[in-house]
Design a protein around this motif. Structure first.
Motif, PDB file in Angstrom:
ATOM      1  N   SER A 144       0.802  -1.223   0.000  1.00 15.45           N
ATOM      2  CA  SER A 144       0.000   0.000   0.000  1.00 15.45           C
ATOM      3  C   SER A 144       0.838   1.279   0.000  1.00 15.45           C
ATOM      4  CB  SER A 144      -0.936   0.014   1.219  1.00 15.45           C
ATOM      5  OG  SER A 144      -0.197   0.023   2.425  1.00 15.45           O
ATOM      6  N   VAL A 145       2.165   1.175  -0.128  1.00 16.86           N
ATOM      7  CA  VAL A 145       2.987   2.393  -0.054  1.00 16.86           C
ATOM      8  C   VAL A 145       3.870   2.601  -1.285  1.00 16.86           C
ATOM      9  CG1 VAL A 145       3.026   2.514   2.469  1.00 16.86           C
ATOM     10  CG2 VAL A 145       4.738   1.141   1.278  1.00 16.86           C
ATOM     11  N   VAL A 146       4.135   1.563  -2.054  1.00 10.89           N
ATOM     12  CA  VAL A 146       4.976   1.720  -3.246  1.00 10.89           C
ATOM     13  C   VAL A 146       4.240   1.165  -4.454  1.00 10.89           C
ATOM     14  CG1 VAL A 146       7.167   1.677  -2.006  1.00 10.89           C
ATOM     15  CG2 VAL A 146       6.159  -0.464  -2.772  1.00 10.89           C
ATOM     16  N   THR A 147       4.502   1.756  -5.597  1.00  7.64           N
ATOM     17  CA  THR A 147       3.848   1.349  -6.835  1.00  7.64           C
ATOM     18  C   THR A 147       4.643   0.247  -7.520  1.00  7.64           C
ATOM     19  OG1 THR A 147       5.016   3.034  -8.117  1.00  7.64           O
ATOM     20  CG2 THR A 147       2.921   3.672  -7.095  1.00  7.64           C
ATOM     21  N   SER A 148       4.049  -0.312  -8.545  1.00  8.27           N
ATOM     22  CA  SER A 148       4.736  -1.356  -9.316  1.00  8.27           C
ATOM     23  C   SER A 148       5.952  -0.783 -10.046  1.00  8.27           C
ATOM     24  CB  SER A 148       3.764  -1.994 -10.317  1.00  8.27           C
ATOM     25  OG  SER A 148       3.212  -1.009 -11.173  1.00  8.27           O
ATOM     26  N   ASP A 149       5.873   0.484 -10.466  1.00  3.81           N
ATOM     27  CA  ASP A 149       7.029   1.100 -11.129  1.00  3.81           C
ATOM     28  C   ASP A 149       8.199   1.252 -10.160  1.00  3.81           C
ATOM     29  OD1 ASP A 149       5.598   1.272 -13.470  1.00  3.81           O
ATOM     30  OD2 ASP A 149       4.923   3.340 -13.108  1.00  3.81           O
ATOM     31  N   GLU A 150       7.907   1.607  -8.930  1.00  3.10           N
ATOM     32  CA  GLU A 150       8.983   1.733  -7.939  1.00  3.10           C
ATOM     33  C   GLU A 150       9.589   0.370  -7.635  1.00  3.10           C
ATOM     34  OE1 GLU A 150       7.640   5.622  -5.299  1.00  3.10           O
ATOM     35  OE2 GLU A 150       6.651   3.690  -4.930  1.00  3.10           O
ATOM     36  N   LYS A 151       8.770  -0.661  -7.574  1.00  3.14           N
ATOM     37  CA  LYS A 151       9.310  -2.002  -7.368  1.00  3.14           C
ATOM     38  C   LYS A 151      10.185  -2.424  -8.554  1.00  3.14           C
ATOM     39  CE  LYS A 151       5.487  -3.719  -4.489  1.00  3.14           C
ATOM     40  NZ  LYS A 151       4.391  -4.708  -4.382  1.00  3.14           N
ATOM     41  N   GLU A 152       9.822  -1.969  -9.729  1.00  3.64           N
ATOM     42  CA  GLU A 152      10.614  -2.294 -10.900  1.00  3.64           C
ATOM     43  C   GLU A 152      11.965  -1.583 -10.883  1.00  3.64           C
ATOM     44  OE1 GLU A 152      11.076  -4.528 -14.318  1.00  3.64           O
ATOM     45  OE2 GLU A 152       9.264  -4.459 -13.074  1.00  3.64           O
ATOM     46  N   ASP A 153      11.968  -0.327 -10.463  1.00  3.79           N
ATOM     47  CA  ASP A 153      13.212   0.444 -10.419  1.00  3.79           C
ATOM     48  C   ASP A 153      14.114   0.030  -9.262  1.00  3.79           C
ATOM     49  OD1 ASP A 153      12.278   1.797 -12.607  1.00  3.79           O
ATOM     50  OD2 ASP A 153      11.493   3.492 -11.428  1.00  3.79           O
ATOM     51  N   GLY A 154      13.526  -0.488  -8.234  1.00  2.00           N
ATOM     52  CA  GLY A 154      14.307  -0.850  -7.050  1.00  2.00           C
ATOM     53  C   GLY A 154      13.985   0.064  -5.888  1.00  2.00           C
ATOM     54  N   VAL A 155      13.477  -0.494  -4.795  1.00  2.00           N
ATOM     55  CA  VAL A 155      13.092   0.296  -3.634  1.00  2.00           C
ATOM     56  C   VAL A 155      13.234  -0.568  -2.396  1.00  2.00           C
ATOM     57  CG1 VAL A 155      10.647  -0.338  -3.812  1.00  2.00           C
ATOM     58  CG2 VAL A 155      11.280   1.789  -2.657  1.00  2.00           C
ATOM     59  N   ALA A 156      13.586   0.086  -1.298  1.00  2.00           N
ATOM     60  CA  ALA A 156      13.667  -0.586   0.002  1.00  2.00           C
ATOM     61  C   ALA A 156      12.590   0.009   0.907  1.00  2.00           C
ATOM     62  CB  ALA A 156      15.048  -0.410   0.625  1.00  2.00           C
ATOM     63  N   VAL A 157      11.724  -0.838   1.410  1.00  2.00           N
ATOM     64  CA  VAL A 157      10.637  -0.419   2.310  1.00  2.00           C
ATOM     65  C   VAL A 157      11.031  -0.818   3.723  1.00  2.00           C
ATOM     66  CG1 VAL A 157       8.186  -0.584   2.830  1.00  2.00           C
ATOM     67  CG2 VAL A 157       8.968  -0.742   0.459  1.00  2.00           C
ATOM     68  N   VAL A 158      11.076   0.171   4.613  1.00  2.00           N
ATOM     69  CA  VAL A 158      11.502  -0.046   5.997  1.00  2.00           C
ATOM     70  C   VAL A 158      10.311   0.242   6.899  1.00  2.00           C
ATOM     71  CG1 VAL A 158      13.127   0.589   7.812  1.00  2.00           C
ATOM     72  CG2 VAL A 158      13.849   0.616   5.400  1.00  2.00           C
ATOM     73  N   ASP A 159       9.872  -0.761   7.624  1.00  2.00           N
ATOM     74  CA  ASP A 159       8.760  -0.636   8.562  1.00  2.00           C
ATOM     75  C   ASP A 159       9.331  -0.483   9.967  1.00  2.00           C
ATOM     76  OD1 ASP A 159       6.361  -0.659   9.896  1.00  2.00           O
ATOM     77  OD2 ASP A 159       5.966  -2.796   9.616  1.00  2.00           O
ATOM     78  N   LEU A 160       9.280   0.757  10.484  1.00  2.00           N
ATOM     79  CA  LEU A 160       9.824   1.055  11.816  1.00  2.00           C
ATOM     80  C   LEU A 160       8.734   0.805  12.855  1.00  2.00           C
ATOM     81  CD1 LEU A 160      11.648   4.386  10.894  1.00  2.00           C
ATOM     82  CD2 LEU A 160      12.720   2.173  11.312  1.00  2.00           C
ATOM     83  N   GLY A 161       8.741  -0.383  13.432  1.00  2.00           N
ATOM     84  CA  GLY A 161       7.730  -0.745  14.422  1.00  2.00           C
ATOM     85  C   GLY A 161       8.194  -0.507  15.837  1.00  2.00           C
ATOM     86  N   GLY A 162       7.377  -0.953  16.766  1.00  2.00           N
ATOM     87  CA  GLY A 162       7.714  -0.766  18.174  1.00  2.00           C
ATOM     88  C   GLY A 162       8.775  -1.727  18.669  1.00  2.00           C
ATOM     89  N   GLY A 163       8.682  -3.004  18.256  1.00  2.00           N
ATOM     90  CA  GLY A 163       9.638  -3.989  18.735  1.00  2.00           C
ATOM     91  C   GLY A 163      10.672  -4.403  17.717  1.00  2.00           C
ATOM     92  N   VAL A 164      10.306  -4.399  16.421  1.00  2.00           N
ATOM     93  CA  VAL A 164      11.232  -4.806  15.358  1.00  2.00           C
ATOM     94  C   VAL A 164      11.160  -3.815  14.204  1.00  2.00           C
ATOM     95  CG1 VAL A 164      11.091  -7.261  15.935  1.00  2.00           C
ATOM     96  CG2 VAL A 164       9.525  -6.285  14.246  1.00  2.00           C
ATOM     97  N   THR A 165      12.185  -3.844  13.371  1.00  2.00           N
ATOM     98  CA  THR A 165      12.239  -3.047  12.146  1.00  2.00           C
ATOM     99  C   THR A 165      12.383  -4.012  10.977  1.00  2.00           C
ATOM    100  OG1 THR A 165      13.240  -1.153  13.276  1.00  2.00           O
ATOM    101  CG2 THR A 165      13.490  -1.279  10.880  1.00  2.00           C
TER     102      THR A 165
END
Length: 439
Positions: A144-165
């Protein structure tokens, strides 16, 4: 596990009340040290005589990959191809129609500890919820945060949670790498607590979100007066607070960048790094990651696949994973739901009504008659019965007109003699009236 089950029951009741449906099934994500990824390469020979790769060759290669066994204590959650190669070694995104004697591919396997999945299912069952599917959190959050074009170009999604990242790296449209770092917002809160022990734990989270900053250089020099309900707490400088937050967030950013470098995609991030999760709402956190990684960094909320009228409801980064999980579950199929019936406390059962019956009419009581002693019945004399001795009645034992049979004894004889003596000494008057009323 009991605390988790109780929290799930409370959350389910709250969700049922808001949504108006009864929740029985759910899709679940799992993160942390229980999840990891591994790669495996294998090949098949092309079946066609002219060496033209067909869809059946891809299916045969996938079947071989499905027969790969995970390590002891682990189970395979997902598997998907990263690339395809022919005889010449050139990578092919879609090999169907190409010519080659053999077709090889490298698959990415997402693994999870078997015990962790079983415990997770047991906890949900205790809360009355059946798990339909379990996903890796890092493999879902990007939906829900990156498009298919961004996945094609290369992207790193970082989920900064409370206990883990969680870190997920996409390239050429596929998920190439995932990792979980056992550090998150809870570590930042613990550092603030150690720096100023006078701040209550419940106040630290609000203090971090409202007045905290991830970069000291971008923080104004002010003094914060912290209050807990009605009492004032020792004041704290915003620069000192930012220094504590920056130190811990720098550690997290460095760990994230190290994982990206280990994945081999550090130079293939055309769309940069996307931050999401609850800690991503911290001020200047994107600037901190930009300084550490040197990549283009932005903070994102759930937008893709969300209708316009619902964007405002999910406009905070901490809801990104939930929205992404809903989208992933919707692709697999809807869950059965029922009509929500508010739970009401059972009313105490009323006691059965007893209709008053008319009291029986009181009959007039009859005067109680004295019970006369039963007269002895004359018993027939048998031939063997002892003869009855009859006492002569001398006329002396007369009481109230009733003649009693007195057993002869010495006292009775003395009494009779005494009565006769009195009668002789004081004779009774005659019945005839002699005109004298005195005795």
């Amino acid at each position: 596990s009991q605390m988790v089950s109780e929290a799930l029951r409370t959350s389910r009741m709250r969700a049922e009340e808001l949504a108006g449906v009864a929740i029985t099934d759910a899709y679940v994500v799992i993160s942390g040290k229980f999840v990891r990824c591994a790669r495996y390469t294998d090949h098949v020979f092309v079946a066609a005589d002219d060496n033209c790769i067909s869809q059946s060759d891809l299916a045969a290669l996938r079947e071989r990959m499905c027969n790969v066994k995970a390590a002891d204590g682990e189970t395979i959650m997902e598997l998907f191809p990263l690339n395809y190669k022919g005889d010449a070694g050139n990578e092919m995104k879609n090999p169907v129609g190409c010519y080659s004697k053999q077709l090889s591919s490298t698959y990415n396997f997402i693994l999870c500890e078997h015990v962790a999945k079983d415990r997770l299912r047991r906890v949900f069952l205790d809360a009355g919820i059946k798990i339909r599917e379990i996903f890796a959190g890092a493999a879902v959050v990007a939906d829900s945060v990156v498009t298919s074009d961004e996945k094609e170009d290369g992207v790193a999604v970082v989920d900064l949670g409370g206990g883990v990242t969680d870190v997920a790296v996409y390239h050429n449209g596929v998920l190439g790498y995932i990792a979980s770092i056992p550090m998150g917002g809870a570590a930042v809160n613990a550092d603030i607590r150690c720096f100023n022990g006078h701040i209550p734990p419940r106040t630290i989270e609000n203090l971090k979100c409202q007045c905290g900053s991830a970069v000291v250089d971008l923080t104004p020099d002010e003094v914060i007066q912290v209050r807990s309900r009605s009492r004032a707490i020792k004041p704290i400088s915003r620069l000192n607070l930012a220094a504590v937050i920056e130190a811990r967030m720098t550690d997290i950013a460095e760990y994230v960048w190290r994982e990206i470098c280990d994945s081999g995609y550090s130079k293939k991030l055309g769309a940069g790094i996307v931050l999401t999760g609850g800690v991503a709402a911290l001020k200047n956190v994107a600037d901190l990651f930009n300084r550490v990684t040197g990549q283009e960094v932005r903070v994102a909320c759930a937008e893709i696949g969300v209708q316009t009228e619902s964007l405002e409801k999910v406009s905070t980064p901490n809801l990104t994973l939930a929205v992404s999980l809903l989208q992933r579950g919707a692709k697999l199929g809807a869950c059965p739901v029922g009509v929500y019936i508010p739970s009401a406390k059972p009313e105490p059962k009323a006691a059965p009504k007893v209709e008053p019956q008319p009291a029986p009419k009181a009959e007039p009581q009859k005067p109680v008659e004295p019970i006369a002693a039963p007269e002895p019945k004359p018993q027939p004399q048998s031939a063997t019965a002892a003869p009855k001795v009859e006492l002569e009645d001398d006329g002396d034992d007369i009481v109230d007109g009733t003649e009693d049979i007195v057993k002869p004894s010495g006292l009775s004889r003395i009494g009779s003699w005494f009565k006769r003596a009195l009668s002789d000494a004081f004779p009774a008057p005659d019945d005839e009236d002699d005109g004298d009323d005195e005795y």
